[in-house]
Enzyme design. Structure first.
Site, PDB file in Angstrom:
ATOM      1  N   GLN A   1      11.534  60.537  27.099  1.00 23.97           N
ATOM      2  CA  GLN A   1      10.671  61.639  27.561  1.00 23.97           C
ATOM      3  C   GLN A   1       9.305  61.157  28.020  1.00 23.97           C
ATOM      4  O   GLN A   1       8.538  61.939  28.582  1.00 23.97           O
ATOM      5  CB  GLN A   1      10.504  62.683  26.445  1.00 23.97           C
ATOM      6  CG  GLN A   1      11.778  63.379  26.059  1.00 23.97           C
ATOM      7  CD  GLN A   1      12.324  64.292  27.157  1.00 23.97           C
ATOM      8  OE1 GLN A   1      11.635  64.638  28.115  1.00 23.97           O
ATOM      9  NE2 GLN A   1      13.586  64.686  27.022  1.00 23.97           N
TER      10      GLN A   1
ATOM     11  N   HIS B   1      14.755  62.691  18.487  1.00 17.88           N
ATOM     12  CA  HIS B   1      16.002  63.220  19.066  1.00 17.88           C
ATOM     13  C   HIS B   1      17.148  62.658  18.214  1.00 17.88           C
ATOM     14  O   HIS B   1      17.027  61.560  17.657  1.00 17.88           O
ATOM     15  CB  HIS B   1      16.095  62.704  20.508  1.00 17.88           C
ATOM     16  CG  HIS B   1      17.234  63.216  21.304  1.00 17.88           C
ATOM     17  ND1 HIS B   1      18.493  62.674  21.228  1.00 17.88           N
ATOM     18  CD2 HIS B   1      17.302  64.200  22.226  1.00 17.88           C
ATOM     19  CE1 HIS B   1      19.286  63.321  22.067  1.00 17.88           C
ATOM     20  NE2 HIS B   1      18.588  64.242  22.690  1.00 17.88           N
TER      21      HIS B   1
ATOM     22  N   ASP C   1      11.760  55.033  21.798  1.00 14.30           N
ATOM     23  CA  ASP C   1      12.621  55.843  22.638  1.00 14.30           C
ATOM     24  C   ASP C   1      11.710  56.428  23.729  1.00 14.30           C
ATOM     25  O   ASP C   1      10.913  57.338  23.468  1.00 14.30           O
ATOM     26  CB  ASP C   1      13.259  56.925  21.759  1.00 14.30           C
ATOM     27  CG  ASP C   1      13.988  57.990  22.566  1.00 14.30           C
ATOM     28  OD1 ASP C   1      13.828  58.019  23.803  1.00 14.30           O
ATOM     29  OD2 ASP C   1      14.690  58.799  21.941  1.00 14.30           O
TER      30      ASP C   1
ATOM     31  N   LYS D   1      16.179  61.297  33.873  1.00 13.16           N
ATOM     32  CA  LYS D   1      14.985  62.093  33.557  1.00 13.16           C
ATOM     33  C   LYS D   1      13.832  61.722  34.480  1.00 13.16           C
ATOM     34  O   LYS D   1      12.732  62.253  34.376  1.00 13.16           O
ATOM     35  CB  LYS D   1      14.595  61.889  32.097  1.00 13.16           C
ATOM     36  CG  LYS D   1      15.666  62.400  31.136  1.00 13.16           C
ATOM     37  CD  LYS D   1      15.148  62.545  29.753  1.00 13.16           C
ATOM     38  CE  LYS D   1      16.241  62.663  28.716  1.00 13.16           C
ATOM     39  NZ  LYS D   1      16.881  63.970  28.686  1.00 13.16           N
TER      40      LYS D   1
ATOM     41  N   CYS E   1      18.593  69.029  20.386  1.00  9.12           N
ATOM     42  CA  CYS E   1      19.051  67.791  19.735  1.00  9.12           C
ATOM     43  C   CYS E   1      17.948  67.209  18.851  1.00  9.12           C
ATOM     44  O   CYS E   1      17.792  65.981  18.756  1.00  9.12           O
ATOM     45  CB  CYS E   1      19.504  66.749  20.758  1.00  9.12           C
ATOM     46  SG  CYS E   1      20.808  67.318  21.833  1.00  9.12           S
TER      47      CYS E   1
HETATM   48  N1  C6P Z   1      17.136  64.730  25.769  1.00  9.52           N
HETATM   49  C1  C6P Z   1      16.770  67.070  26.244  1.00  9.52           C
HETATM   50  O1  C6P Z   1      17.089  68.151  26.757  1.00  9.52           O
HETATM   51  P1  C6P Z   1      20.513  60.424  27.192  1.00  9.52           P
HETATM   52  O2  C6P Z   1      21.349  61.633  26.923  1.00  9.52           O
HETATM   53  O3  C6P Z   1      21.091  59.185  26.590  1.00  9.52           O
HETATM   54  O4  C6P Z   1      20.115  60.282  28.618  1.00  9.52           O
HETATM   55  O5  C6P Z   1      19.105  60.710  26.440  1.00  9.52           O
HETATM   56  C2  C6P Z   1      19.088  60.994  25.080  1.00  9.52           C
HETATM   57  C3  C6P Z   1      17.695  61.278  24.632  1.00  9.52           C
HETATM   58  C4  C6P Z   1      17.073  60.378  23.791  1.00  9.52           C
HETATM   59  N2  C6P Z   1      15.811  60.551  23.385  1.00  9.52           N
HETATM   60  C5  C6P Z   1      15.090  61.607  23.766  1.00  9.52           C
HETATM   61  C6  C6P Z   1      13.676  61.734  23.310  1.00  9.52           C
HETATM   62  C7  C6P Z   1      15.657  62.564  24.616  1.00  9.52           C
HETATM   63  O6  C6P Z   1      14.942  63.616  24.990  1.00  9.52           O
HETATM   64  C8  C6P Z   1      17.003  62.416  25.038  1.00  9.52           C
HETATM   65  C9  C6P Z   1      17.672  63.442  25.893  1.00  9.52           C
HETATM   66  C10 C6P Z   1      17.576  65.844  26.588  1.00  9.52           C
HETATM   67  O7  C6P Z   1      15.802  66.961  25.514  1.00  9.52           O
HETATM   68  C11 C6P Z   1      19.054  66.103  26.507  1.00  9.52           C
HETATM   69  S1  C6P Z   1      19.604  66.319  24.863  1.00  9.52           S
END
Ligand code: C6P
Length: 412
Positions: free
Chosen positions: A209, A129, A206, A232, A370
């Protein structure tokens, strides 16, 4: 919606009643929410905790002698312990509250500015991401370190033989996602951590997910940092945590300066508070942290093994149905996958499919998610991404598949 789930120890019909939003209509149709990888929905049990906080004990924490402040402090620190236990961290102070995964990663990236030297190397992967790419690029700009990238194959899996070639004594940090948001690939993180440690590099996973589907054990993984977002995993937006091994958190300098993170302040010299407060400047999202703890309670009451087994059944069911649509290509066909299906149909733009099925009450994400390097690998602008949660059903998948067929007929 009737759910037949005799084999599985999960009562989806009753679970769905916990989520008020699932009974709403969108564009005159029952909502089918398949955008869980972007953010999950919130059960009444968590909503109640949020309402209770603001109704009964809203106060600032760690600074008041009055009852409300003490109650709020206790609840917040209890939540930290719940999160510690959930991820099996050795100590509560290895859990740093953040605004989410992005904030957690930036905290680590900022901290390494003084620890990394020119010419040293950082490894990320093609599957990342943007929030696990851009902070490291910025760190490289600040330090003169070099960014190396583990390539992927057509199935959306990392090329581990290439990873082996990238590793050397120059490698100081390795950053990969536990699960890819764009494709659902579960990465071989245990192997990555072992290999990185063998050359003396630290590893940040990270977990944004992975955490909604897999109960990660940070000690068993022996990972140095693990970053997650509450939203999430049935919690609120704007809160998450960074797990860090104590030795690393001691070495990293504070990320932000301000109240709460200090021991003493004079104009000559400031000393910093102990962990975890050293990294928690300012008033945090107190209610969010408490609600995150409640969200973990909720998910654990269902059980992560049950969640994973049921979601896998949804994934297989949806994959089989979608594959019957002529011209449909699924991106990400790893044998180890969470319940995410990214796809396109011929040269129809994913946005057009998403817009048409929204009219039918179906929520999916469209675009690059993203994760532009993943899209570049496949030479596509984006995909339609359906991501399932334990409160989704096969009946919803049937509605979705019919919706996709309808969109295809309208757009071809
Ligand atoms: N992905 C998606 O629709 P935040 O925004 O900080 O809570 O998470 C960011 C983030 C970081 N790593 C991974 C693997 C992610 O999937 C995400 C967030 C969402 O896939 C929103 S872009």
């Amino acid at each position: 919606m009737k759910v037949a789930s005799t084999k599985l120890n999960i009562d989806v019909e009753s679970i769905r009643k916990d989520f008020p939003i699932l009974s709403r209509q969108v564009n005159g149709k029952p909502l089918v929410y398949f955008d869980n990888a972007a953010t999950s929905q919130t059960p009444q049990q968590v909503i109640d905790v949020i309402v209770d906080y603001y109704s009964r004990y809203n106060a600032n924490i760690h600074r008041g002698v009055h009852t409300l402040s003490q109650e709020a402090t206790d609840a917040y620190e209890q939540a930290r312990i719940k999160i510690q236990e959930h991820f099996n961290a050795a100590k509560p102070h290895e859990i740093i509250f953040t605004a989410g995964t992005t904030h957690a990663i930036n905290l680590v990236a900022s901290g390494f500015t003084t620890l990394l030297k020119e010419g040293e190397e950082i490894i990320v992967s093609t599957l990342e991401h943007h929030s696990n790419i851009v902070p490291w690029q910025m760190l490289c700009e600040r330090t003169g370190a070099k960014l190396k990238v583990i390539p992927m194959n057509d199935n959306g899996m990392l090329k581990m033989d290439e990873f082996d070639k990238l590793l050397s004594e120059k490698t100081k940090l390795v950053f990969v996602n536990h699960v890819s948001n764009a494709l659902g690939t579960v990465n071989p993180v245990k192997e990555i951590i072992e290999k990185a440690h063998a050359v003396g590099a630290a590893v940040l996973l990270d977990g944004a997910q992975a955490a909604p589907h897999i109960k990660a054990d940070v000690q068993e993984l022996d990972v140095d940092f693990y970053a997650v977002s509450a939203h999430k995993m049935c919690g609120p937006t704007g809160v998450g945590v960074l797990y860090g091994k104590e030795e690393w958190l001691q070495k990293l300098p504070p990320y932000q300066g301000g109240g709460e993170m200090i021991a003493t302040v004079t104009f000559e010299k400031t000393t910093y508070a102990d962990l975890p407060h050293k990294f928690e400047a300012g008033t945090p999202d107190i209610c969010g942290g408490i609600a995150f703890g409640a969200a973990l309670d909720y998910m654990n009451s269902i059980g992560f093994n049950n969640i994973a087994a049921y979601e896998h059944e949804l994934l297989e069911y949806a994959t089989e149905k979608l594959m019957q649509i002529e011209g449909l290509r699924i991106y990400g066909t790893s044998t180890e996958k969470t319940a995410v299906i990214s796809f396109n149909i011929g040269d129809i733009h994913p946005y057009d499919i998403g817009t048409i099925i929204d009219k039918l009450g179906i929520a999916v994400r469209t675009g690059h998610h993203c994760a532009q390097p993943v899209m570049d690998y496949y030479n596509i602008p984006g995909t339609v991404r359906a991501s399932f949660a334990f409160y989704n059903t096969k009946e919803e998948i049937d509605i979705f598949v019919e919706g996709v067929k309808r969109a295809k007929n309208m757009l071809s």
